[in-house]
Design a protein around this motif. Structure first.
Motif, PDB file in Angstrom:
ATOM      1  N   LEU A  15      85.723  13.625  41.663  1.00 25.77           N
ATOM      2  CA  LEU A  15      84.309  13.257  41.640  1.00 25.77           C
ATOM      3  C   LEU A  15      83.481  14.523  41.545  1.00 25.77           C
ATOM      4  N   PRO A  16      82.233  14.415  41.091  1.00 23.11           N
ATOM      5  CA  PRO A  16      81.362  15.595  41.084  1.00 23.11           C
ATOM      6  C   PRO A  16      81.090  16.081  42.514  1.00 23.11           C
ATOM      7  N   THR A  17      80.773  17.331  42.655  1.00 24.62           N
ATOM      8  CA  THR A  17      80.426  17.891  43.965  1.00 24.62           C
ATOM      9  C   THR A  17      79.210  17.177  44.548  1.00 24.62           C
ATOM     10  N   ILE A  18      78.250  16.887  43.702  1.00 23.36           N
ATOM     11  CA  ILE A  18      77.036  16.196  44.143  1.00 23.36           C
ATOM     12  C   ILE A  18      77.017  14.800  43.526  1.00 23.36           C
ATOM     13  N   VAL A  19      76.939  13.795  44.384  1.00 18.43           N
ATOM     14  CA  VAL A  19      76.828  12.401  43.940  1.00 18.43           C
ATOM     15  C   VAL A  19      75.543  11.833  44.542  1.00 18.43           C
ATOM     16  N   SER A  20      74.984  10.849  43.864  1.00 23.07           N
ATOM     17  CA  SER A  20      73.758  10.258  44.402  1.00 23.07           C
ATOM     18  C   SER A  20      73.558   8.834  43.904  1.00 23.07           C
ATOM     19  N   THR A  21      72.740   8.111  44.642  1.00 25.00           N
ATOM     20  CA  THR A  21      72.362   6.744  44.307  1.00 25.00           C
ATOM     21  C   THR A  21      70.866   6.615  44.546  1.00 25.00           C
ATOM     22  N   ILE A  22      70.207   5.894  43.661  1.00 30.87           N
ATOM     23  CA  ILE A  22      68.773   5.662  43.773  1.00 30.87           C
ATOM     24  C   ILE A  22      68.558   4.157  43.911  1.00 30.87           C
ATOM     25  N   SER A  23      67.797   3.760  44.915  1.00 25.91           N
ATOM     26  CA  SER A  23      67.479   2.336  45.083  1.00 25.91           C
ATOM     27  C   SER A  23      65.968   2.158  45.111  1.00 25.91           C
ATOM     28  N   GLU A  24      65.526   1.018  44.620  1.00 22.97           N
ATOM     29  CA  GLU A  24      64.093   0.698  44.541  1.00 22.97           C
ATOM     30  C   GLU A  24      63.862  -0.665  45.164  1.00 22.97           C
ATOM     31  N   TYR A  25      62.820  -0.767  46.001  1.00 26.51           N
ATOM     32  CA  TYR A  25      62.493  -2.002  46.702  1.00 26.51           C
ATOM     33  C   TYR A  25      61.053  -2.399  46.430  1.00 26.51           C
ATOM     34  N   ASP A  26      60.806  -3.705  46.286  1.00 28.74           N
ATOM     35  CA  ASP A  26      59.468  -4.251  46.115  1.00 28.74           C
ATOM     36  C   ASP A  26      58.832  -4.377  47.501  1.00 28.74           C
ATOM     37  N   THR A  27      57.651  -3.795  47.699  1.00 26.19           N
ATOM     38  CA  THR A  27      57.029  -3.855  49.025  1.00 26.19           C
ATOM     39  C   THR A  27      56.350  -5.192  49.309  1.00 26.19           C
ATOM     40  N   ASN A  28      56.192  -6.033  48.294  1.00 29.12           N
ATOM     41  CA  ASN A  28      55.662  -7.371  48.556  1.00 29.12           C
ATOM     42  C   ASN A  28      56.681  -8.230  49.285  1.00 29.12           C
ATOM     43  N   SER A  29      57.942  -8.119  48.875  1.00 31.02           N
ATOM     44  CA  SER A  29      58.981  -9.003  49.425  1.00 31.02           C
ATOM     45  C   SER A  29      60.116  -8.262  50.120  1.00 31.02           C
ATOM     46  N   GLY A  30      60.224  -6.956  49.894  1.00 36.80           N
ATOM     47  CA  GLY A  30      61.365  -6.207  50.412  1.00 36.80           C
ATOM     48  C   GLY A  30      62.598  -6.335  49.528  1.00 36.80           C
ATOM     49  N   HIS A  31      62.453  -7.033  48.408  1.00 39.94           N
ATOM     50  CA  HIS A  31      63.577  -7.270  47.499  1.00 39.94           C
ATOM     51  C   HIS A  31      64.093  -5.972  46.891  1.00 39.94           C
ATOM     52  N   LEU A  32      65.410  -5.846  46.828  1.00 41.82           N
ATOM     53  CA  LEU A  32      66.049  -4.720  46.156  1.00 41.82           C
ATOM     54  C   LEU A  32      65.920  -4.944  44.649  1.00 41.82           C
ATOM     55  N   CYS A  33      65.105  -4.125  43.993  1.00 45.71           N
ATOM     56  CA  CYS A  33      64.831  -4.288  42.563  1.00 45.71           C
ATOM     57  C   CYS A  33      65.858  -3.581  41.688  1.00 45.71           C
ATOM     58  N   ALA A  34      66.344  -2.429  42.154  1.00 49.56           N
ATOM     59  CA  ALA A  34      67.257  -1.652  41.312  1.00 49.56           C
ATOM     60  C   ALA A  34      68.149  -0.766  42.175  1.00 49.56           C
ATOM     61  N   VAL A  35      69.382  -0.580  41.682  1.00 51.78           N
ATOM     62  CA  VAL A  35      70.322   0.393  42.226  1.00 51.78           C
ATOM     63  C   VAL A  35      70.843   1.170  41.029  1.00 51.78           C
ATOM     64  N   ILE A  36      70.693   2.483  41.086  1.00 48.94           N
ATOM     65  CA  ILE A  36      71.031   3.319  39.937  1.00 48.94           C
ATOM     66  C   ILE A  36      71.915   4.466  40.387  1.00 48.94           C
ATOM     67  N   ASP A  37      73.019   4.682  39.655  1.00 58.22           N
ATOM     68  CA  ASP A  37      73.822   5.875  39.902  1.00 58.22           C
ATOM     69  C   ASP A  37      72.945   7.076  39.585  1.00 58.22           C
ATOM     70  N   GLY A  38      72.819   7.985  40.531  1.00 61.77           N
ATOM     71  CA  GLY A  38      71.854   9.058  40.385  1.00 61.77           C
ATOM     72  C   GLY A  38      72.380  10.368  39.851  1.00 61.77           C
ATOM     73  N   VAL A  39      73.672  10.484  39.566  1.00 60.31           N
ATOM     74  CA  VAL A  39      74.218  11.780  39.164  1.00 60.31           C
ATOM     75  C   VAL A  39      73.618  12.232  37.830  1.00 60.31           C
ATOM     76  N   LEU A  40      73.802  11.453  36.782  1.00 57.91           N
ATOM     77  CA  LEU A  40      73.264  11.823  35.472  1.00 57.91           C
ATOM     78  C   LEU A  40      71.741  11.691  35.449  1.00 57.91           C
ATOM     79  N   ALA A  41      71.222  10.679  36.141  1.00 56.93           N
ATOM     80  CA  ALA A  41      69.769  10.493  36.189  1.00 56.93           C
ATOM     81  C   ALA A  41      69.082  11.720  36.787  1.00 56.93           C
ATOM     82  N   THR A  42      69.663  12.283  37.830  1.00 56.36           N
ATOM     83  CA  THR A  42      69.086  13.475  38.456  1.00 56.36           C
ATOM     84  C   THR A  42      69.183  14.682  37.529  1.00 56.36           C
TER      85      THR A  42
END
Length: 188
Positions: free
Chosen positions: A144-171
């Motif tokens: 695995l890469p030395t640095i791994v990451s995950t990005i999550s996004e939540y809607d503040t109206n409902s608390g719903h999890l809107c997105a989960v994104i692998d963050g390695v390449l995105a970062t």
């Protein structure tokens, strides 16, 4: 303007959050060549109106997006949107607490940190959380890469999890775009 913004917030948090928002919007807005304008409009409306779905993007998905839209288009778009976000930074609408995390030696030396962000808009907002793991033994022991990451996004109206994104390449993409923004601002 660039220095003023960085005085008030962590640059990495604002830039990674903007990338998530841009990536999500890119998927919804960028026209597909194979569909008519009417079909694209209907697809965007149906995707936006379904608030219970969670967008999940793996590292493979991020690579596919780059291949589909092209690295040049993604980088040009992201550099411009990051520049706009930095110019429009409003501390009343964006809350970025100090990052926190854990450092440990067992079972493997490592560090896990989380970087939260709350974007407040009139109709609601989003909470974004980037979790980063730094583990020097990953490449040799776990392939695995030395640095791994995950990005999550939540809607503040409902608390719903809107997105989960692998963050390695995105970062990595965000870091490159941030360098582009910095270069443009320093050139002027």
């Amino acid at each position: 303007a660039f220095c003023k913004v960085f005085h008030h917030l962590s640059a990495k948090n604002i830039l990674f959050a903007n990338f998530v928002l841009d990536l999500e919007n890119t998927l919804l807005i960028r026209p597909e060549k194979s569909k008519s304008p009417g079909e694209r409009s209907h697809q965007r409306k149906s995707m936006r109106s379904n608030k219970t779905k969670t967008l999940v993007l793996s590292s493979f998905d991020i690579q596919e997006i780059l291949g589909h839209f092209g690295v040049d288009w993604i980088m040009m778009t992201l550099v411009e949107r990051l520049r706009i976000a930095i110019n429009n930074y409003n501390p009343q609408k964006l809350s970025i607490p100090v990052r926190s995390g854990f450092h440990y030696e067992k079972p493997q030396p490592g560090l896990i940190e989380w970087m939260p962000l709350h974007s407040q808009e009139d109709q609601g907002g989003k909470v974004l959380i980037k979790v980063v793991g730094y583990h020097p033994s990953n490449p040799g022991k776990f392939n695995l890469p030395t640095i791994v990451s995950t990005i999550s996004e939540y809607d503040t109206n409902s608390g719903h999890l809107c997105a989960v994104i692998d963050g390695v390449l995105a970062t990595a993409i965000r870091t490159g775009a941030a360098s582009g923004v910095g270069s443009k601002l320093r050139a002027h």
